[in-house]
Design a protein around this motif. Structure first.
Motif, short mmCIF file in Angstrom:
data_model
loop_
_atom_site.label_atom_id
_atom_site.label_comp_id
_atom_site.label_asym_id
_atom_site.label_seq_id
_atom_site.Cartn_x
_atom_site.Cartn_y
_atom_site.Cartn_z
N VAL A 1 0.94 -1.14 -0.04
CA VAL A 1 -0.02 0.18 -0.01
C VAL A 1 0.87 1.26 0.05
CG1 VAL A 1 -1.90 1.17 1.33
CG2 VAL A 1 -1.93 -1.27 1.05
N ASN A 2 1.97 1.23 0.83
CA ASN A 2 2.76 2.43 0.90
C ASN A 2 3.41 2.48 -0.46
OD1 ASN A 2 2.16 3.10 3.61
ND2 ASN A 2 3.89 1.70 4.30
N MET A 3 4.04 1.51 -1.21
CA MET A 3 4.80 1.78 -2.21
C MET A 3 3.90 2.31 -3.41
SD MET A 3 7.35 -1.73 -2.59
CE MET A 3 8.26 -1.12 -3.89
N ASP A 4 2.29 1.60 -3.37
CA ASP A 4 1.36 2.27 -4.58
C ASP A 4 1.16 3.58 -4.27
OD1 ASP A 4 1.15 -0.16 -5.72
OD2 ASP A 4 -0.59 -1.09 -4.56
N THR A 5 0.93 4.22 -2.84
CA THR A 5 0.82 5.49 -2.59
C THR A 5 1.87 6.48 -3.18
OG1 THR A 5 -0.40 4.99 -0.57
CG2 THR A 5 0.40 7.05 -0.75
N GLU A 6 3.24 6.02 -3.04
CA GLU A 6 4.36 6.74 -3.07
C GLU A 6 4.24 6.78 -4.86
OE1 GLU A 6 6.96 8.29 -1.84
OE2 GLU A 6 5.56 8.17 -0.10
N ARG A 7 4.03 5.86 -5.28
CA ARG A 7 4.13 5.68 -6.79
C ARG A 7 3.00 6.61 -7.68
NH1 ARG A 7 0.68 3.30 -10.50
NH2 ARG A 7 -0.14 2.05 -8.98
N LEU A 8 1.80 6.95 -7.08
CA LEU A 8 0.66 7.44 -7.43
C LEU A 8 1.15 9.03 -7.12
CD1 LEU A 8 -2.45 5.54 -6.27
CD2 LEU A 8 -1.58 5.90 -8.49
N ARG A 9 1.65 9.22 -5.87
CA ARG A 9 2.10 10.60 -5.67
C ARG A 9 2.97 11.06 -6.58
NH1 ARG A 9 5.89 13.22 -3.15
NH2 ARG A 9 7.08 11.32 -2.49
N PHE A 10 4.29 10.24 -6.89
CA PHE A 10 5.07 10.67 -7.91
C PHE A 10 4.60 10.92 -9.22
CE2 PHE A 10 8.30 9.24 -11.10
CZ PHE A 10 9.28 10.21 -10.60
N GLU A 11 3.57 10.13 -9.76
CA GLU A 11 3.05 10.22 -11.06
C GLU A 11 2.27 11.58 -10.99
OE1 GLU A 11 0.75 6.66 -11.45
OE2 GLU A 11 2.53 5.46 -12.21
N ALA A 12 1.61 12.09 -9.90
CA ALA A 12 0.76 13.24 -9.83
C ALA A 12 1.70 14.31 -10.00
CB ALA A 12 -0.01 13.31 -8.65
N GLN A 13 2.82 14.04 -9.44
CA GLN A 13 3.85 15.44 -9.22
C GLN A 13 4.47 15.51 -10.76
OE1 GLN A 13 6.99 14.73 -6.92
NE2 GLN A 13 7.62 16.60 -6.74
N MET A 14 4.57 14.38 -11.41
CA MET A 14 5.13 14.58 -12.84
C MET A 14 4.16 15.22 -13.63
SD MET A 14 8.28 13.31 -12.67
CE MET A 14 8.64 13.20 -14.25
N LYS A 15 2.94 14.73 -13.72
CA LYS A 15 1.92 15.28 -14.29
C LYS A 15 1.90 16.89 -14.13
CE LYS A 15 -1.01 11.41 -15.20
NZ LYS A 15 -2.24 10.62 -14.99
N GLN A 16 1.99 17.21 -12.78
CA GLN A 16 1.84 18.17 -12.35
C GLN A 16 3.01 19.57 -13.24
OE1 GLN A 16 1.84 19.38 -8.32
NE2 GLN A 16 1.12 21.51 -8.76
N ASN A 17 3.97 18.72 -13.24
CA ASN A 17 5.42 19.36 -13.57
C ASN A 17 5.46 19.66 -15.09
OD1 ASN A 17 6.46 19.73 -11.21
ND2 ASN A 17 7.89 17.80 -11.32
N GLN A 18 4.61 18.69 -15.68
CA GLN A 18 4.61 18.79 -17.41
C GLN A 18 3.38 19.82 -17.67
OE1 GLN A 18 3.06 14.84 -18.57
NE2 GLN A 18 5.16 13.96 -18.52
N ARG A 19 2.58 20.26 -16.84
CA ARG A 19 1.68 21.41 -17.07
C ARG A 19 2.33 22.66 -17.03
NH1 ARG A 19 -2.65 19.12 -13.39
NH2 ARG A 19 -3.10 17.08 -14.17
N ILE A 20 3.14 22.85 -16.14
CA ILE A 20 3.94 24.10 -15.97
C ILE A 20 4.83 24.42 -17.23
CG2 ILE A 20 5.36 25.58 -14.21
CD1 ILE A 20 4.26 23.90 -12.04
N PRO A 21 4.69 25.52 -17.93
CA PRO A 21 5.65 25.85 -18.96
C PRO A 21 6.87 26.45 -18.13
CG PRO A 21 3.84 27.49 -18.91
CD PRO A 21 3.63 26.59 -17.88
N HIS A 22 8.04 26.08 -18.94
CA HIS A 22 9.46 26.46 -18.48
C HIS A 22 9.89 27.57 -19.03
CE1 HIS A 22 9.56 23.66 -15.13
NE2 HIS A 22 9.39 22.35 -16.25
#
Length: 82
Positions: A61-82
């Motif tokens: 469960v902890n590993m799945d939570t970490e994975r989902l958090r990381f994926e959400a963070q990566m998607k958020q980083n893709q939306r922000i233009p640099h």
């Protein structure tokens, strides 16, 4: 038989025998399970002194939570233009 034929026979046996063994054991396990469910064979239980490894569901469960958090963070980083 020539040496090549012996080699081919040996190689084919090395491939076929484990496959046949696996299929046969699977069928026997399935038959045994059905007999236990139908009551034709008594259910087998582990002895009291046997050590049985059990998975800790919290780890997954902890590993799945970490994975989902990381994926959400990566998607958020893709939306922000640099």
């Amino acid at each position: 038989m020539t040496d090549v034929q012996w080699l081919l026979l040996l190689l084919s046996l090395l491939i076929i025998v484990p496959v046949i063994w696996s299929v046969t054991m699977g069928l026997l396990r399935k038959r045994d399970f059905k007999r236990q469910i139908e009551g034709k064979r008594p259910e087998r239980k582990a002895k009291e002194n046997m050590k049985i490894s059990r998975e800790n569901p919290d780890v997954n469960v902890n590993m799945d939570t970490e994975r989902l958090r990381f994926e959400a963070q990566m998607k958020q980083n893709q939306r922000i233009p640099h």
